[in-house]
Scaffold this motif. Structure first.
Motif, PDB file in Angstrom:
ATOM      1  N   THR A  97      32.192  46.223  46.532  1.00 24.12           N
ATOM      2  CA  THR A  97      33.686  46.477  46.262  1.00 24.12           C
ATOM      3  C   THR A  97      34.119  47.062  47.736  1.00 24.12           C
ATOM      4  O   THR A  97      33.561  48.232  48.259  1.00 24.12           O
ATOM      5  CB  THR A  97      34.107  47.217  45.155  1.00 24.12           C
ATOM      6  N   THR A 123      42.131  44.914  47.278  1.00 24.32           N
ATOM      7  CA  THR A 123      40.788  45.269  46.754  1.00 24.32           C
ATOM      8  C   THR A 123      40.054  44.052  46.406  1.00 24.32           C
ATOM      9  O   THR A 123      40.463  42.990  45.594  1.00 24.32           O
ATOM     10  CB  THR A 123      40.651  46.476  45.482  1.00 24.32           C
ATOM     11  N   ASN A 125      36.747  42.958  44.465  1.00 26.78           N
ATOM     12  CA  ASN A 125      35.925  43.587  43.502  1.00 26.78           C
ATOM     13  C   ASN A 125      34.735  42.538  43.062  1.00 26.78           C
ATOM     14  O   ASN A 125      35.196  41.512  42.471  1.00 26.78           O
ATOM     15  CB  ASN A 125      36.644  44.107  42.390  1.00 26.78           C
ATOM     16  N   ASN A 130      35.242  38.914  44.089  1.00 28.43           N
ATOM     17  CA  ASN A 130      35.527  39.261  45.473  1.00 28.43           C
ATOM     18  C   ASN A 130      36.710  38.194  45.797  1.00 28.43           C
ATOM     19  O   ASN A 130      36.800  37.991  47.015  1.00 28.43           O
ATOM     20  CB  ASN A 130      34.247  39.107  46.358  1.00 28.43           C
TER      21      ASN A 130
END
Length: 323
Positions: A97, A123, A125, A130
């Motif tokens: 992350t 973000t 993750n 992702n």
């Protein structure tokens, strides 16, 4: 190479640089950016901008380290009404992350830019693949740019896929309007300055974009011991070109490069504008002028067949003029 921490943000594999052919139509998946020309403010090793538009989430672009802001720009080929961007990093089995601070900008001419989405933390993750999707205010743009100012996972900008989608699933092309009459650039204007450039290969950070940045100290260099190699510049619109000025860094030793000049209006059908010939770059000036039969082209391509000074194609500036 980067030192390996216990949890490394990427595996040690280097993607093979690819040559991208850009189709005139939208890919079936609706991603307007896939296969389009992409450029970046910097890149490290072979992690070039083109990796972010190749449709493969395992290859990626990475900017130079410890230097922000960094930008990644895709040319959609013509103005499109867009409303969404999806960004990806490599699969969760490879990358942990991280949050990248970035803004999304748009332009119709690669010169004047407007903010489509203000800077914020995005973000990535592994739990969500992702992947991050950003909704934009609908806008008619040809160029879409990410401006990255920070990354909690690595001291560089990183993107494996930069996907751009039409607004609300609607038409991808803005309503037709009567375009203004074409303008003739002022005499002496370098038509290639700041334009998108691509190559068949490059080594380390010596990228194609260096030949249109106006800095004769930066340069493009192809892979070694493999000819022919090509360097292509998109002028953005069909222009009359009658002269090229080619440069290498002034301090380099004298060398002769054998190259030809090709032109195209659509990046698909190519014609020879100047047959292959040997051009000598002489230390101190390292500048060569190539006179062309005046012709209307949008895409200019130099194809290198040899170099007496280094076993690769090399160029620091490609300048194009009407006469």
């Amino acid at each position: 190479m980067h030192a390996l921490p216990l949890i490394h943000p990427r595996r040690w594999r280097r993607p093979t640089p690819s040559v991208y052919l850009w189709p005139p139509t939208t890919p079936p998946n609706g991603n307007l950016a896939q296969g389009r020309p992409a450029t970046a403010s910097s890149a490290v090793q072979s992690y070039a901008a083109g990796n972010a538009v190749d449709g493969n989430a395992s290859t990626y672009w990475e900017s130079s380290g410890n230097s922000f802001p960094q930008t990644l720009t895709v040319d959609l080929g013509e103005a499109k009404r867009i409303g969404k961007v999806t960004l990806k990093l490599p699969p969760s089995s490879d990358w942990a992350t991280r949050t990248e601070n970035l803004a999304v900008l748009g332009s119709t001419d690669n010169s004047a830019w407007s903010t489509l989405l203000g800077s914020s933390g995005v973000t990535f993750n592994p739990a969500s693949g992702n992947t991050a999707t950003l909704t934009l205010d609908a806008a008619d743009v040809r160029y879409v740019r990410l401006n990255i100012t920070a990354n909690t996972g690595w001291a560089a900008g990183q993107i494996s896929e930069f996907e751009v989608y039409a607004a609300d699933g609607g038409p991808t092309t803005p309503p037709t309007t009567t375009p203004p009459p074409p303008t003739t650039p002022p005499a002496g204007t370098n038509l290639a300055r700041g334009k998108s450039a691509t190559d068949t290969s490059h080594t380390q950070g010596y990228l194609a974009g260096n030949v249109t940045d106006g800095d004769a100290g930066s340069y493009w260099e192809s892979n070694n011991s493999s000819f022919p190699q090509s360097l292509t510049v998109d002028l953005g619109a069909t222009q009359t070109v009658g002269r090229l000025v080619l440069k290498l860094p002034a301090s380099w030793g004298t060398r002769t490069q054998t190259l030809s000049v090709l032109g195209s209006t659509d990046n698909a059908a190519w014609s020879t504008v100047k047959a292959s010939a040997a051009y000598t770059f002489t230390e101190g000036s390292n500048t060569v002028t190539v006179t062309l039969p005046a012709s209307g082209v949008r895409h200019l391509r130099l194809t290198f067949a040899g170099n007496t000074g280094w076993p690769a194609g090399q160029l620091s500036e490609l300048e194009a003029y009407t006469s």
